[in-house]
Scaffold this motif. Sequence first.
Motif, mmCIF file in Angstrom:
data_model
loop_
_atom_site.group_PDB
_atom_site.id
_atom_site.type_symbol
_atom_site.label_atom_id
_atom_site.label_comp_id
_atom_site.label_asym_id
_atom_site.label_seq_id
_atom_site.Cartn_x
_atom_site.Cartn_y
_atom_site.Cartn_z
ATOM 1 N N SER A 1 0.597 -1.516 -0.199
ATOM 2 C CA SER A 1 0.014 -0.121 0.249
ATOM 3 C C SER A 1 0.767 1.448 -0.104
ATOM 4 O O SER A 1 0.799 2.708 -0.617
ATOM 5 C CB SER A 1 -0.879 -0.064 1.361
ATOM 6 N N LEU A 2 1.628 1.430 0.822
ATOM 7 C CA LEU A 2 2.759 2.207 0.851
ATOM 8 C C LEU A 2 3.492 2.441 -0.716
ATOM 9 O O LEU A 2 3.744 3.396 -1.352
ATOM 10 C CB LEU A 2 4.180 2.744 1.741
ATOM 11 N N LEU A 3 3.803 1.282 -0.996
ATOM 12 C CA LEU A 3 4.548 1.366 -2.925
ATOM 13 C C LEU A 3 3.290 1.652 -3.145
ATOM 14 O O LEU A 3 3.740 3.003 -4.746
ATOM 15 C CB LEU A 3 5.007 0.186 -3.206
ATOM 16 N N GLY A 4 2.243 1.358 -3.363
ATOM 17 C CA GLY A 4 0.815 1.674 -4.666
ATOM 18 C C GLY A 4 0.629 3.329 -4.237
ATOM 19 O O GLY A 4 1.004 4.118 -5.158
ATOM 20 N N SER A 5 1.373 4.118 -3.477
ATOM 21 C CA SER A 5 0.755 5.089 -3.171
ATOM 22 C C SER A 5 1.994 6.458 -3.162
ATOM 23 O O SER A 5 1.523 7.197 -4.252
ATOM 24 C CB SER A 5 0.753 5.454 -1.138
ATOM 25 N N ILE A 6 2.895 6.132 -3.799
ATOM 26 C CA ILE A 6 4.512 5.832 -4.343
ATOM 27 C C ILE A 6 3.444 6.609 -5.409
ATOM 28 O O ILE A 6 3.896 7.275 -6.628
ATOM 29 C CB ILE A 6 5.320 5.352 -3.877
ATOM 30 N N LEU A 7 3.524 5.483 -6.409
ATOM 31 C CA LEU A 7 2.881 4.905 -7.647
ATOM 32 C C LEU A 7 2.428 5.370 -8.355
ATOM 33 O O LEU A 7 2.073 6.302 -9.081
ATOM 34 C CB LEU A 7 2.596 3.947 -7.681
ATOM 35 N N SER A 8 0.839 5.436 -7.426
ATOM 36 C CA SER A 8 0.125 6.645 -7.650
ATOM 37 C C SER A 8 0.152 7.866 -8.103
ATOM 38 O O SER A 8 -0.575 8.841 -8.642
ATOM 39 C CB SER A 8 -1.161 6.178 -7.087
ATOM 40 N N ASN A 9 0.917 8.555 -6.628
ATOM 41 C CA ASN A 9 0.952 10.189 -6.663
ATOM 42 C C ASN A 9 2.316 9.827 -7.849
ATOM 43 O O ASN A 9 2.178 11.669 -8.426
ATOM 44 C CB ASN A 9 2.065 10.336 -4.975
ATOM 45 N N MET A 10 3.018 9.568 -8.227
ATOM 46 C CA MET A 10 3.679 9.991 -9.330
ATOM 47 C C MET A 10 3.351 9.946 -10.832
ATOM 48 O O MET A 10 3.870 10.755 -11.830
ATOM 49 C CB MET A 10 5.418 8.786 -9.318
ATOM 50 N N LEU A 11 2.315 8.568 -10.517
ATOM 51 C CA LEU A 11 2.333 8.423 -11.976
ATOM 52 C C LEU A 11 0.960 9.098 -12.425
ATOM 53 O O LEU A 11 0.693 9.581 -13.408
ATOM 54 C CB LEU A 11 2.308 7.312 -12.227
ATOM 55 N N LEU A 12 0.072 8.312 -11.039
ATOM 56 C CA LEU A 12 -1.617 8.784 -11.891
ATOM 57 C C LEU A 12 -2.432 10.402 -11.746
ATOM 58 O O LEU A 12 -2.288 11.476 -12.424
ATOM 59 C CB LEU A 12 -2.581 8.270 -10.932
ATOM 60 N N VAL A 13 -1.264 11.305 -10.349
ATOM 61 C CA VAL A 13 -1.457 11.962 -9.383
ATOM 62 C C VAL A 13 -1.319 13.089 -10.413
ATOM 63 O O VAL A 13 -1.814 14.178 -11.300
ATOM 64 C CB VAL A 13 -1.086 12.144 -8.494
ATOM 65 N N LEU A 14 0.596 13.232 -10.902
ATOM 66 C CA LEU A 14 0.780 13.977 -11.565
ATOM 67 C C LEU A 14 0.632 13.834 -12.737
ATOM 68 O O LEU A 14 0.958 14.677 -13.481
ATOM 69 C CB LEU A 14 2.401 13.799 -11.249
#
Length: 486
Positions: A198-211
């Motif tokens: 979940s912490l890894l997914g939070s990083i991936l989500s912020n860097m790829l999806l959100v940005l």
Amino acid sequence: MDTDKAKDPATVKLHSHVEMGSMELKSILGYEDQALVGAPERKSLDEPPRKPLYSSGSGSFEPPLKALYSSGSGTFEPNLKVLYTSNSGSYYRKVMKNTVVNSIKTVVFSSKLNVLMPFGPLAILVEKLTNHHGWVFLLSLLGIIPLAERLGYATEQLACYTGPTVGGLLNATFGNATELIISIYALKNGMIRVVQQSLLGSILSNMLLVLGCAFFAGGLIFSKRPQVFNKPTAAVNSGLLLMAVMGLLFPALLHSTHTELHFGKSALALSRFTSCIMLVAYASYLFFQLKSQRSLYVPVDEQGEEIQSNVNDDDDDVPEISKCESIIWLTILTAWISILSEYLVNAIEGASVAMNIPVAFISVILLPIVGNAAEHAGAVMFAMKDKLDITLGVAIGSSTQISMFGIPFCVMVGWAMGVSMDLDFQLFETATLFITVLVVAFMLQEGTSNYFKGLMLILCYIIVAASFFVHIDPTAIQDKTPETDG
């Protein structure tokens, strides 16, 4: 005669208080001044005579408003507390009631996303009555979405009173509060892989999806020119993310290559030592950002020149609720998210079986999307207003905080709980993070953005999501293939 009247102490004090008092006091004192001259004339004989305002009925000069102007020291000073708490304190009660009602209207009823709030209590009710983990997980997931968004809103309101730099730090901290709360509950239940993923997914989500969504939306609004942001800020965050990848890579390599000095213990010891180093690095980064190099984080224009911010230029910077109200709402929303997170974590295993979805996909994709609802909405909104530096502060800053603070913090919390939480995220997850950091770093190196860069980041996130949907984690709870007899 006029001179003696001007020197009269009562008259002097009255005029001094008329000048300093409010309009309400001026009207009161105006009548008092008239009463000094004498009783007002009656318009008709049927009208009862009006007594002078300063007449006590005994012929002495004692004002009936003495309580309003007595300070307790014998001086003639307005006592606003007595004035406004007349009628048994009804004024203060009315003001407090209006404040509470307006605050609830602003926070609870101002966002259309809040129609999902009833799903939270409904999830608790379903868990108590049916114990259907699939529905409990889905309803809890939907119930947390508006809470995470409102948590971000309350944080933004509080940031209006702290300044832009501290405000950005508050946004990143409380924006990640949902993920950290879910992680602590998962650690409490011994679900280490759920925490890691979940912490890894939070990083991936912020860097790829959100940005990516922010770049895409901002690029469509400003399609005639590229949007610009501060390159040194992006470079510092990219360096910290690469350092986080290094911290996760060595424990994974040490474990997968079976080269540990003490098998099963060396990787854990290295993880705890590395976590301490990462926390020190993050603390140094905060000092660098808030104290040492504050000019590095000033927004830039198209020519790369610094923009002098003016809080009066944008009406959106005006807070809608007070500082005290922001703190109270932050407390209430965090507590409610904590309650729903417990039900959410407890339903993950059953939801994985009921919906036939791998735990890795739930942990890496679904949970971070819910937790990043506040960052997602905020980053896109700021990009559409051509404020890319704030967008990067929310998206990349949040990823930096999770990687350099959130993950090491969970390792320390697990250590305190007696749980063997380490930085060994397995090779598949670590390689995914490494490639993602490289892709984003290349996207940010020019200091400009457009809708095509945003589209590329979104497509990269879709590839990552598809990869985790078909990924079987051998150490996960429900991902193990069932053994067949014979």
